[in-house]
Structure formats: structure tokens, C-alpha cells
Design a protein around this motif. Structure first.
Motif, PDB file in Angstrom:
ATOM      1  N   GLU A 209      55.906   4.182  39.784  1.00 47.73           N
ATOM      2  CA  GLU A 209      57.145   4.086  39.007  1.00 47.73           C
ATOM      3  C   GLU A 209      57.084   4.979  37.763  1.00 47.73           C
ATOM      4  O   GLU A 209      58.053   5.666  37.434  1.00 47.73           O
ATOM      5  N   VAL A 210      55.949   4.993  37.084  1.00 49.45           N
ATOM      6  CA  VAL A 210      55.786   5.834  35.891  1.00 49.45           C
ATOM      7  C   VAL A 210      55.809   7.309  36.278  1.00 49.45           C
ATOM      8  O   VAL A 210      56.439   8.134  35.598  1.00 49.45           O
ATOM      9  N   LEU A 211      55.134   7.658  37.377  1.00 49.71           N
ATOM     10  CA  LEU A 211      55.122   9.054  37.817  1.00 49.71           C
ATOM     11  C   LEU A 211      56.514   9.532  38.225  1.00 49.71           C
ATOM     12  O   LEU A 211      56.894  10.677  37.927  1.00 49.71           O
TER      13      LEU A 211
ATOM     14  N   GLU B 126      64.423  26.389  38.671  1.00 47.52           N
ATOM     15  CA  GLU B 126      64.706  26.022  40.061  1.00 47.52           C
ATOM     16  C   GLU B 126      63.419  25.763  40.830  1.00 47.52           C
ATOM     17  O   GLU B 126      63.316  24.794  41.582  1.00 47.52           O
ATOM     18  N   GLU B 127      62.436  26.617  40.634  1.00 52.11           N
ATOM     19  CA  GLU B 127      61.171  26.465  41.351  1.00 52.11           C
ATOM     20  C   GLU B 127      60.486  25.144  41.002  1.00 52.11           C
ATOM     21  O   GLU B 127      60.013  24.418  41.876  1.00 52.11           O
ATOM     22  N   TYR B 128      60.445  24.829  39.726  1.00 53.37           N
ATOM     23  CA  TYR B 128      59.837  23.575  39.304  1.00 53.37           C
ATOM     24  C   TYR B 128      60.671  22.367  39.723  1.00 53.37           C
ATOM     25  O   TYR B 128      60.121  21.332  40.107  1.00 53.37           O
ATOM     26  N   SER B 129      61.978  22.492  39.654  1.00 53.04           N
ATOM     27  CA  SER B 129      62.849  21.373  40.040  1.00 53.04           C
ATOM     28  C   SER B 129      62.683  21.010  41.508  1.00 53.04           C
ATOM     29  O   SER B 129      62.639  19.832  41.864  1.00 53.04           O
ATOM     30  N   VAL B 130      62.592  22.010  42.367  1.00 57.04           N
ATOM     31  CA  VAL B 130      62.413  21.744  43.800  1.00 57.04           C
ATOM     32  C   VAL B 130      61.082  21.027  44.038  1.00 57.04           C
ATOM     33  O   VAL B 130      61.016  20.043  44.785  1.00 57.04           O
ATOM     34  N   ALA B 131      60.021  21.497  43.400  1.00 57.00           N
ATOM     35  CA  ALA B 131      58.719  20.846  43.558  1.00 57.00           C
ATOM     36  C   ALA B 131      58.761  19.413  43.039  1.00 57.00           C
ATOM     37  O   ALA B 131      58.222  18.490  43.665  1.00 57.00           O
ATOM     38  N   LEU B 132      59.418  19.199  41.907  1.00 61.27           N
ATOM     39  CA  LEU B 132      59.515  17.847  41.346  1.00 61.27           C
ATOM     40  C   LEU B 132      60.377  16.932  42.213  1.00 61.27           C
ATOM     41  O   LEU B 132      60.107  15.728  42.303  1.00 61.27           O
ATOM     42  N   MET B 133      61.395  17.488  42.869  1.00 60.29           N
ATOM     43  CA  MET B 133      62.215  16.667  43.774  1.00 60.29           C
ATOM     44  C   MET B 133      61.397  16.156  44.954  1.00 60.29           C
ATOM     45  O   MET B 133      61.572  15.019  45.396  1.00 60.29           O
ATOM     46  N   VAL B 134      60.506  16.984  45.463  1.00 53.21           N
ATOM     47  CA  VAL B 134      59.625  16.557  46.554  1.00 53.21           C
ATOM     48  C   VAL B 134      58.713  15.434  46.072  1.00 53.21           C
ATOM     49  O   VAL B 134      58.530  14.418  46.764  1.00 53.21           O
ATOM     50  N   VAL B 135      58.174  15.580  44.878  1.00 49.85           N
ATOM     51  CA  VAL B 135      57.310  14.536  44.303  1.00 49.85           C
ATOM     52  C   VAL B 135      58.087  13.233  44.144  1.00 49.85           C
ATOM     53  O   VAL B 135      57.612  12.160  44.540  1.00 49.85           O
ATOM     54  N   VAL B 136      59.298  13.314  43.601  1.00 47.75           N
ATOM     55  CA  VAL B 136      60.117  12.115  43.404  1.00 47.75           C
ATOM     56  C   VAL B 136      60.449  11.461  44.745  1.00 47.75           C
ATOM     57  O   VAL B 136      60.368  10.234  44.884  1.00 47.75           O
ATOM     58  N   ALA B 137      60.816  12.272  45.739  1.00 45.76           N
ATOM     59  CA  ALA B 137      61.175  11.719  47.048  1.00 45.76           C
ATOM     60  C   ALA B 137      59.997  10.992  47.691  1.00 45.76           C
ATOM     61  O   ALA B 137      60.153   9.876  48.219  1.00 45.76           O
ATOM     62  N   LEU B 138      58.824  11.593  47.646  1.00 45.79           N
ATOM     63  CA  LEU B 138      57.668  10.966  48.289  1.00 45.79           C
ATOM     64  C   LEU B 138      57.163   9.752  47.516  1.00 45.79           C
ATOM     65  O   LEU B 138      56.775   8.739  48.127  1.00 45.79           O
TER      66      LEU B 138
ATOM     67  N   TRP C  68      50.441  27.250  47.310  1.00 43.91           N
ATOM     68  CA  TRP C  68      49.752  26.025  47.700  1.00 43.91           C
ATOM     69  C   TRP C  68      49.759  24.992  46.575  1.00 43.91           C
ATOM     70  O   TRP C  68      49.597  23.795  46.836  1.00 43.91           O
ATOM     71  N   LEU C  69      49.964  25.438  45.332  1.00 40.46           N
ATOM     72  CA  LEU C  69      50.069  24.482  44.227  1.00 40.46           C
ATOM     73  C   LEU C  69      51.287  23.579  44.395  1.00 40.46           C
ATOM     74  O   LEU C  69      51.294  22.441  43.929  1.00 40.46           O
ATOM     75  N   TYR C  70      52.316  24.087  45.046  1.00 40.73           N
ATOM     76  CA  TYR C  70      53.519  23.289  45.309  1.00 40.73           C
ATOM     77  C   TYR C  70      53.382  22.502  46.616  1.00 40.73           C
ATOM     78  O   TYR C  70      53.675  21.306  46.667  1.00 40.73           O
TER      79      TYR C  70
ATOM     80  N   LEU D 176      49.098  15.194  49.957  1.00 39.62           N
ATOM     81  CA  LEU D 176      48.535  14.214  49.022  1.00 39.62           C
ATOM     82  C   LEU D 176      49.447  12.990  48.897  1.00 39.62           C
ATOM     83  O   LEU D 176      49.000  11.843  49.011  1.00 39.62           O
ATOM     84  N   LEU D 177      50.722  13.225  48.683  1.00 39.46           N
ATOM     85  CA  LEU D 177      51.653  12.107  48.514  1.00 39.46           C
ATOM     86  C   LEU D 177      51.980  11.426  49.848  1.00 39.46           C
ATOM     87  O   LEU D 177      52.338  10.249  49.861  1.00 39.46           O
ATOM     88  N   SER D 178      51.815  12.142  50.956  1.00 41.61           N
ATOM     89  CA  SER D 178      51.961  11.503  52.267  1.00 41.61           C
ATOM     90  C   SER D 178      50.870  10.460  52.471  1.00 41.61           C
ATOM     91  O   SER D 178      51.112   9.396  53.045  1.00 41.61           O
ATOM     92  N   VAL D 179      49.684  10.744  51.965  1.00 41.59           N
ATOM     93  CA  VAL D 179      48.586   9.775  52.037  1.00 41.59           C
ATOM     94  C   VAL D 179      48.913   8.547  51.183  1.00 41.59           C
ATOM     95  O   VAL D 179      48.603   7.409  51.562  1.00 41.59           O
TER      96      VAL D 179
END
Length: 169
Positions: free
Chosen positions: A24-26, A56-68, A139-141, A147-150
Motif C-alpha cells: 500500500e505504501v509503495l 512519459e518514460e517514468y510514468s509508464v514504468a510507474l504505471m506497471v509498478v502500480v498495476a502489479l 532492463w531497469l524498467y 520481480l513484482l510478478s513473484v
């Protein structure tokens, strides 16, 4: 009068070994970062007619993090998407079995996502693929996907264990 529970009612999160507060914090931090960088882009574009390309590049990566991470929370708490018409009128035992099957399928799905995401991230690392906007190693993105799939798999396994022990149903 309906026997259906109120979907807007406050629900108490189940007891988990690893607190859900971490995800939740993340999620809150990632969403806050998206708001900040997107707002900075809008203000800068409005005042100077220059766009901040990195947002845009950072937002897309953060959206994936939020979704997972959101998927992990929903899975652990039993708030994931389901087709209720198939099980809502059934006995508690049938609903528990259906939920257990759903958790097993979730684990399989995210195991495949973790496997292929790992292969993708490794290929991007090995071939030194750079991001289009900023030229960072891609690969940083994509490394966040396996990782989050795990994390989602672990939350599904925890829920499955609670179902098998009769703690939830």
C-alpha cells in the motif's frame, strides 16, 4: 431487501505474515511520483511550450509498478476480479474451492509472466537495449515485471494457504 454485501462498506484486510501495508505504501509512493512528474510536465509545457520528455518514460514504468502492486493487494485480500454469477449462489464450500482454483490459476499465470519477463529483461541486459526517450538501460524498467510478478504469486499462495486452513472463505 438484498442479501448482497455493500461493496462500498469498509473491509478489514486479512492477517498476513508480511503486512499488506508494504504494498500500500509503495503504491501510494509510485502514484505520488506519477502525479509530481506529470504535473511538472504540464506546468513546464504550459509556461514554456517545452515538454519534459522523461516524464512519459517514468510514468509508464510507474504505471506497471502500480498495476502489479495493486494486483498483489487485490489478490491477498480477495478483492480480485471474479465472475460471481458462477459461484455466488453456491454453498460456502463450493465458493472456497472455486477461490482456491482461482488462486492456483493466478499463481500459474504470474509464474509464466515472471519467467518470460525474466527472459525479456535478461535479453535487454545482454543486448544492451536502451530506452527510446532517455537512453537508459531498458532492463531497469522491464526488470520490475518478473520481480513484482513473484510478489503477486506470493500473495496468491498466502491466500491459498489461508483458504486451505479455513481462515478465509
Amino acid at each position: 431487501m438484498s442479501a448482497e454485501p455493500d461493496p462500498t462498506a469498509e473491509r478489514i484486510n486479512p492477517r498476513t505474515r508480511v503486512p499488506l501495508r508494504i504494498e500500500e505504501v509503495l503504491v501510494a509512493a509510485a502514484m505520488g511520483a506519477m502525479v509530481l512528474i506529470t504535473s511538472a510536465n504540464v506546468v513546464t509545457r504550459y509556461l514554456t511550450n517545452v515538454s519534459l520528455a522523461f516524464t512519459e518514460e517514468y510514468s509508464v514504468a510507474l504505471m506497471v509498478v502500480v498495476a502489479l502492486l495493486g494486483t498483489a493487494i487485490a489478490t491477498a485480500t480477495g478483492r480480485h476480479i471474479r465472475i460471481g454469477v458462477l459461484v455466488d449462489g453456491r454453498s460456502p464450500r463450493v465458493r472456497r474451492v472455486a477461490e482456491g482454483i482461482a488462486m492456483v490459476l493466478t499463481i500459474i499465470c504470474f509464474a509464466l509472466l515472471a519467467w518470460y519477463g525474466t527472459l525479456l529483461a535478461y535479453d535487454e541486459y545482454r543486448f544492451e537495449v536502451l530506452s527510446n526517450g532517455l537512453g537508459h538501460p531498458n532492463w531497469l524498467y522491464t526488470g520490475w515485471l518478473p520481480l513484482l510478478s513473484v510478489v503477486v504469486m506470493a500473495r496468491a499462495a498466502g491466500r491459498l494457504m489461508r483458504l486451505l486452513q479455513g481462515e478465509e472463505g
